[in-house]
Design a protein around this motif. Structure first.
Motif, PDB file in Angstrom:
ATOM      1  N   ILE A   2       0.867  -1.174   0.000  1.00 45.07           N
ATOM      2  CA  ILE A   2       0.000   0.000   0.000  1.00 45.07           C
ATOM      3  C   ILE A   2       0.900   1.219   0.000  1.00 45.07           C
ATOM      4  CG2 ILE A   2      -0.216  -0.246   2.512  1.00 45.07           C
ATOM      5  CD1 ILE A   2      -2.845   1.261   2.303  1.00 45.07           C
ATOM      6  N   PHE A 142     -10.773   7.308   8.400  1.00 47.26           N
ATOM      7  CA  PHE A 142      -9.564   6.532   8.100  1.00 47.26           C
ATOM      8  C   PHE A 142      -9.140   6.772   6.659  1.00 47.26           C
ATOM      9  CE2 PHE A 142      -8.013   1.901   7.274  1.00 47.26           C
ATOM     10  CZ  PHE A 142      -6.691   2.276   7.443  1.00 47.26           C
ATOM     11  N   PRO A 144      -6.249   5.184   4.543  1.00 47.41           N
ATOM     12  CA  PRO A 144      -5.140   4.224   4.616  1.00 47.41           C
ATOM     13  C   PRO A 144      -3.833   4.787   4.069  1.00 47.41           C
ATOM     14  CG  PRO A 144      -7.106   3.162   3.755  1.00 47.41           C
ATOM     15  CD  PRO A 144      -7.430   4.613   3.879  1.00 47.41           C
ATOM     16  N   ARG A 147      -2.071   6.819   6.516  1.00 47.17           N
ATOM     17  CA  ARG A 147      -1.844   6.155   7.804  1.00 47.17           C
ATOM     18  C   ARG A 147      -2.476   6.947   8.964  1.00 47.17           C
ATOM     19  NH1 ARG A 147      -0.140   3.873   4.026  1.00 47.17           N
ATOM     20  NH2 ARG A 147       1.819   2.743   3.767  1.00 47.17           N
ATOM     21  N   LYS A 149      -6.009   7.908  11.296  1.00 47.82           N
ATOM     22  CA  LYS A 149      -7.324   7.426  11.687  1.00 47.82           C
ATOM     23  C   LYS A 149      -7.663   8.058  13.027  1.00 47.82           C
ATOM     24  CE  LYS A 149      -8.224   3.034  11.226  1.00 47.82           C
ATOM     25  NZ  LYS A 149      -7.189   2.032  11.386  1.00 47.82           N
ATOM     26  N   ASN A 171      -8.753   6.777  -0.802  1.00 49.39           N
ATOM     27  CA  ASN A 171      -9.982   6.318  -0.161  1.00 49.39           C
ATOM     28  C   ASN A 171     -10.144   6.881   1.246  1.00 49.39           C
ATOM     29  OD1 ASN A 171     -10.957   4.619  -2.187  1.00 49.39           O
ATOM     30  ND2 ASN A 171      -9.544   2.988  -1.554  1.00 49.39           N
ATOM     31  N   PHE A 173     -12.367   5.602   4.587  1.00 47.24           N
ATOM     32  CA  PHE A 173     -13.243   4.566   5.119  1.00 47.24           C
ATOM     33  C   PHE A 173     -13.782   5.002   6.473  1.00 47.24           C
ATOM     34  CE2 PHE A 173     -10.203   1.725   2.738  1.00 47.24           C
ATOM     35  CZ  PHE A 173     -11.110   1.270   1.812  1.00 47.24           C
ATOM     36  N   CYS A 174     -15.011   4.556   6.802  1.00 49.76           N
ATOM     37  CA  CYS A 174     -15.450   4.641   8.189  1.00 49.76           C
ATOM     38  C   CYS A 174     -15.025   3.335   8.844  1.00 49.76           C
ATOM     39  CB  CYS A 174     -16.962   4.797   8.297  1.00 49.76           C
ATOM     40  SG  CYS A 174     -17.520   4.716  10.016  1.00 49.76           S
ATOM     41  N   THR A 175     -14.286   3.418   9.959  1.00 49.55           N
ATOM     42  CA  THR A 175     -13.798   2.184  10.582  1.00 49.55           C
ATOM     43  C   THR A 175     -14.392   1.928  11.960  1.00 49.55           C
ATOM     44  OG1 THR A 175     -11.883   3.451  11.221  1.00 49.55           O
ATOM     45  CG2 THR A 175     -11.600   1.882   9.422  1.00 49.55           C
TER      46      THR A 175
END
Lengths: 311, 537, 209
Positions: A2, A142, A144, A147, A149, A171, A173-175
């Protein structure tokens, strides 16, 4: 694996590589010895002699002290890099953007008053700080590739910061699990180069992009702001009433009062969704968009809703 | 005075449901617990297969989003509260603890059966949440019940939390019973430092059971009151603090993972010396490291909240404290491996499980390091990396040890041997299926795949697909393993009283043991692991 | 080191009676462990109290000001006195003095009843003013802590009543009998008392009076 899209992310990766290296070493060391012992000392017959060893203090002290030192090194390295990951650099300008999480979309509010939904637009090479709050349950923001969050909590502001190296799309994201469409609470960060950013900040448009008609803009907002998650456009019953043939529809509220859907009712429902709940639907599900959508944007959405007809 | 020799009558007689349900015999209670938890293991396992089946491909496959959320919630809630917390202590622990210390029963036999009834009641209340339409009443909050979602959710939060609250009493009763038993009922000569290490691990786990469980009880009670009376302590809208719930929840739920893993470590420490025919290496270090883990476990809950808005200084303090758990854990692993050195190692199925445990547990422990490190945890938090990590501890650790322990003590429990070939096939199927399921999850977690997602982006498809295939193999393995064990109960060949040549007390009585365990309370003259001294004689 | 003297015969109803000394040692250790769980149980509530108080100091001092210190103080004295009579009862049981044990248990029970009466006056006063759980965070904490404490008082009263009738039959004082039951009941009742000793200043005194 990544990519890392910020300078700090690259340093986080160095910590990660360091720990992965240590993990690989210990994993291989322990299991190589385990397998070696299993093979070397496998039972040859019922009368095997075994060594009557009950322990070894020197060895035990050594293998207590060495892991102690190693985990302290990992801990220290982790804290040092994390401080830079967590705290924006002092004495440098910071561009602050407000973030609101709600079931199941993100809203962003910029210093110049502009707002966007599910698409965070930021300039490249600038320290960006996000001040985040939730209007319903706990979410987590988040990215990615950066890095970063941090949880997004009702009634309490949290923050994170980053400085993207290159223009591009990443991206979001909801984590933190937040209910039915948790997995569709997705967004994008669009990192713009200097020219594009200057233009966007002034006009709200990308370079070379045409201004949308009210209808097109309404349709885009309806998708970007997460309306679709609860209000279908094909007649299916989701969390909230469908928008198919909604305009002009007559029904009753939970209070028993009858109503007909018109422009004012839609505008009010977007701003103060819990004032008038349609009979048969739960209250306290929809977040208020008061202050998050401008009057012109609400009017565009109404224009779009008027066009959702079954024939 | 000559002891009157009584006729041998195994504890499995008299038969009949009544004689089981109203029993106070720790062995029967252990078996009833075993049957119950295995039923929930099956149900929760089927939920897991449902989750993995849904995730074969992106988009909706077999259930909609709500259905998926229900599946992972039921999987987690049943696995944690109904299967793995009572997992080893209430089954193997109940059966073996009095036998191992040379007692006729636990200290409070009636509280012991009460604990089982309370467990059943709690289980029924949890299952009560399934009465009603799946779409609106089946729980969808995740087993963690985070507020405010669990306050808003229209689904069956109250039955499940109330059930978990009741199950807490069962857990406390068992823990209390074990502590008193270990303090007061050891046979003459069974000093603390002669006790089997499984007993030490049960003691440590019991301490956590009695000290951590009341905190989840009050937390869940407050959550129930939140829903019933709207007291507002966790409700941001009323001035409460939703993150307080997370703190209180993890104050229990972190120590609880050591209720799950410590007895598993104890099982491994029992199996290794028997099959290496060698004393356990570093007995005291293993015994005290269990207590150390139990103690430290109460001060590390904050690592579940590294990105939950805690102040920055509490984040690094919790990071430091979390690393403290690594030390006693590492000591244990080194000691287990050291036990094999210059031994005479045979590889019957219990030993395969014990060695498999060490292999899988090193992965579990080492992948905890990047999660305890602040810089890297921010990225990995709430991704599949975490999911894989705790499945390596829970399934790769606890379940593998439980199954290994069942193979080891099955002849003791039923006086019958299972089919050794099938047991080995079962082990390797489990080993391959398990790794195939969770190694891909480490990879996609590192790539940023968040957990609890009913749907996912196309870029994660390969890893999800591999993981789902692995899960099906993993599921199949349990049918082989338990099929073989159940077959043994009815058709297995009769076992010798001590088929593995163990020196531990539970093997010095007939298999299956008589109701009173020992005709005469044994007098203990040596520690449990005297395999080296024995050969000189 | 103690062991069961007789074998259990495997069914609930015919379970053997433990010899007195065994019962004493087992029950006392068991009760101490149970008290530890109780401390942790209320510890969780106290944690919630302090965090809410830290967050909303004004609500807490205003709420506290609405509580009646005389009533709270009276209840504190009553509970302390009942703890004292309980201790005398345990002493009587140790000395196998049946008459004094029965008297002391009756007095302790009366004390608990007095506590209930005052609690009823306080709660019904609050409820009639429309102050309910959920009115504000202070009163939520107030009702949760005093309510759970009240449940513990009720359980204690049930057990004290049970002990009273058993004491009348001589179950604790006859030759060869064990007074472990009274000892354990006493420990429990002291815990109920101690929890109140913490609740009283936290809820009633730390406010704007």
């Amino acid at each position: 694996m990544i990519s890392d899209a910020t300078e700090v992310a690259a340093r986080v990766d160095m910590v990660q590589i360091f720990i992965f290296g240590m993990m690989a070493f210990w994993f291989i060391a322990c299991n190589a010895v385990l397998v070696y012992f299993m093979l070397r000392y496998r039972r040859k017959g019922p009368d095997d002699k075994v060594a009557n060893i009950k322990g070894n203090h020197t060895l035990e002290i050594v293998w207590t002290v060495i892991p102690c030192i190693l985990v302290l090194i990992i801990f220290y390295y982790g804290v040092v890099v994390w401080k830079d990951l967590r705290v924006p650099p002092k004495d440098e300008p910071v561009y602050e953007i407000g973030v609101t999480g709600q079931k199941w979309s993100w809203s962003f509010k910029y210093p110049n008053g502009a707002t966007t939904g599910n698409e965070l637009i930021v300039p490249q090479g600038t320290n960006i700080k996000l001040n985040m709050i939730s209007s319903d349950v706990i979410h987590s923001f988040f990215i990615p590739e950066f890095r970063v969050k941090e949880d997004v909590i009702p009634s309490m502001y949290t923050y994170l910061w980053f400085n993207a190296k290159h223009a591009g799309e990443y991206n979001i994201f909801c984590t933190e699990y937040c209910g039915k469409d948790h997995s569709h609470m997705l967004g994008k960060v669009r990192v713009l180069d200097a020219d594009n950013w200057e233009n966007w900040e002034k006009t709200g448009l990308m370079l070379g992009e045409e201004r949308l008609t009210p209808l097109e803009n309404g349709e885009k907002l309806f998708a970007d702001r997460g309306c679709k998650g609860c209000h279908s456009v094909d007649g299916a019953k989701l969390v909230g009433p469908t928008m198919l043939d909604a305009f002009g529809r007559s029904a009753t509220f939970a209070s028993g009062e009858a109503y007909t859907v018109d422009d004012n009712y839609i505008a009010n429902s977007i701003k103060y969704p819990n004032n008038q709940i349609v009979a048969g639907y739960p209250a306290n599900q929809m977040p208020s968009f008061d202050g998050q959508l401008s009057d012109s944007e609400i009017s565009d959405i109404i224009t779009y809703i008027k066009t959702i007809k079954s024939e | 005075m000559a002891h009157e020799k009584t006729e041998y009558r195994p504890y499995l007689e008299p038969k009949g449901l009544y004689n089981w349900f109203w029993t106070v015999d720790h062995k029967r209670i252990g078996l009833m617990y075993l049957y119950s938890i295995l039923i929930f293991f099956l149900l929760a396992g089927l939920c897991a297969l449902g989750v993995r089946a849904e995730l074969f491909y992106p988009g909706e496959q077999i259930v909609d989003h709500h259905g998926y959320n229900v599946l992972f919630t039921l999987h987690g809630a049943m696995m944690v509260f109904l299967f793995i917390v009572p997992g080893i202590p209430a089954t193997l622990g109940n059966f073996l603890l009095p036998l191992m210390i040379g007692a006729k029963d636990v200290a409070f036999p009636r509280l012991n059966i009460l604990s089982f009834w309370v467990y059943l009641l709690g289980a029924i209340v949890v299952l009560g949440s399934l009465v009603g339409p799946p779409g609106s009443s089946w729980l969808d909050t995740g087993w963690t019940f985070y507020t405010p979602y669990s306050i808003d959710s229209s689904t069956g939060v109250i039955p499940v939390t109330l059930g978990a609250f009741i199950l807490g009493f069962a857990s406390i009763l068992t823990g209390m019973n074990f502590i008193v038993t270990i303090h007061r009922m050891r046979a003459p000569g069974m000093t603390w430092h002669r006790m089997p290490l499984f007993v030490w691990s049960l003691y440590s786990a019991s301490l956590i059971q009695v000290l951590a469980t009341p905190v989840i009880a009050i937390t869940l009670l407050l959550l129930i009151m939140e829903r019933v009376l709207g007291i507002g302590i966790f409700d941001a809208g009323m001035g409460g603090d939703p993150v307080l719930f997370e703190n209180m929840f993890w104050f229990y739920s972190h120590p609880v993972v050591y209720i799950m893993i410590l007895p598993a470590m104890g099982v491994v420490a029992e199996i290794l010396p028997v099959f290496a025919r060698k004393p356990i290496f570093g007995y005291r270090a293993i015994a005290y490291s269990s207590l150390a883990i139990a103690l430290v476990s109460f001060f590390v809950w904050g690592h579940h909240l590294f990105v939950s808005g805690m102040s920055n200084w509490s984040r690094w303090i919790f990071s430091l404290l979390t690393f403290a758990v690594a030390i006693p854990t590492a000591i244990k692993v080194f000691n287990w491996i050291g036990t094999l050195y210059k031994g005479s190692v045979s590889f019957e199925s219990p030993m395969l499980y014990a060695c498999g445990f060490i292999f899988l547990f090193t992965i579990a422990g080492l992948t905890g390091l990047p999660l305890a490190t602040l810089a890297t945890d921010v990225h990995l938090h709430d991704t599949y990396f975490v999911v894989a990590h705790f499945h390596y501890t829970m399934q790769g650790g606890t379940v593998v040890a439980l199954v290994g322990g069942l193979h080891f003590w099955w002849p003791k429990m039923y006086g019958r041997m299972f089919n050794e070939k099938m047991a080995q096939v079962g082990f390797w199927t489990l080993f391959i299926g398990f790794n195939a399921t969770f190694i891909p999850q480490f990879i996609m977690g590192y790539q940023g795949m968040p957990r609890r997602y009913a749907d996912y982006l196309g870029e994660f498809h390969d890893m999800h697909f591999l993981s789902s295939v692995g899960a099906m193999v993993n599921g199949l393995a349990y049918f082989i393993i338990f099929g073989n064990l159940i077959w043994a109960v009815f058709k297995g060949k009769r076992a010798a009283a001590n088929p593995y040549g163990s020196l531990s007390l539970e093997w010095q009585t007939p298999s299956p043991p008589p109701l009173t365990n020992f005709d005469e309370i044994p007098t203990v003259t040596d520690w449990t692991y005297g395999y080296g001294d024995q050969q000189k004689a | 080191m103690f062991n069961h003297k007789d074998a259990p015969d495997g069914t609930f109803f015919n379970f053997h009676k433990e010899p007195p000394l065994v019962a004493y040692e087992f029950f006392k250790l068991g009760m101490w462990i149970f008290l530890a769980t109780e401390v942790l149980f209320f510890g969780g509530l106290f944690a919630a109290y302090f965090i809410m108080k830290f967050k909303w100091p004004e609500i807490f001092s205003l709420g506290s000001a609405q509580l009646s210190i005389p009533l709270g103080a009276t209840n504190t004295v009553i509970l302390l006195a009942s703890s004292f009579t309980m201790a005398l009862g345990v002493d009587a049981a140790q000395r196998k003095d049946k008459g004094r044990l029965v008297t002391m248990l009756a007095l302790t029970f009366l004390g608990a009843c007095g506590f209930l009466v005052i609690k009823y006056i306080e709660w019904s006063g609050k409820i009639s003013h429309g102050i309910l759980p959920g009115s504000d965070v202070f009163f939520s904490v107030y009702y949760m802590t005093t309510g759970l404490h009240l449940i513990h008082v009720l359980i204690g009263m049930y057990y004290i009543g049970l002990m009273f009738f058993r004491a009348l039959q001589g179950r604790y004082t006859d030759e060869g009998s064990s007074h472990a039951g009274v000892e354990v009941g006493g420990l429990y009742w002291h815990l109920v008392d101690i929890i109140w000793i913490f609740l009283f200043p936290l809820l009633y005194l730390l406010g704007a009076h």
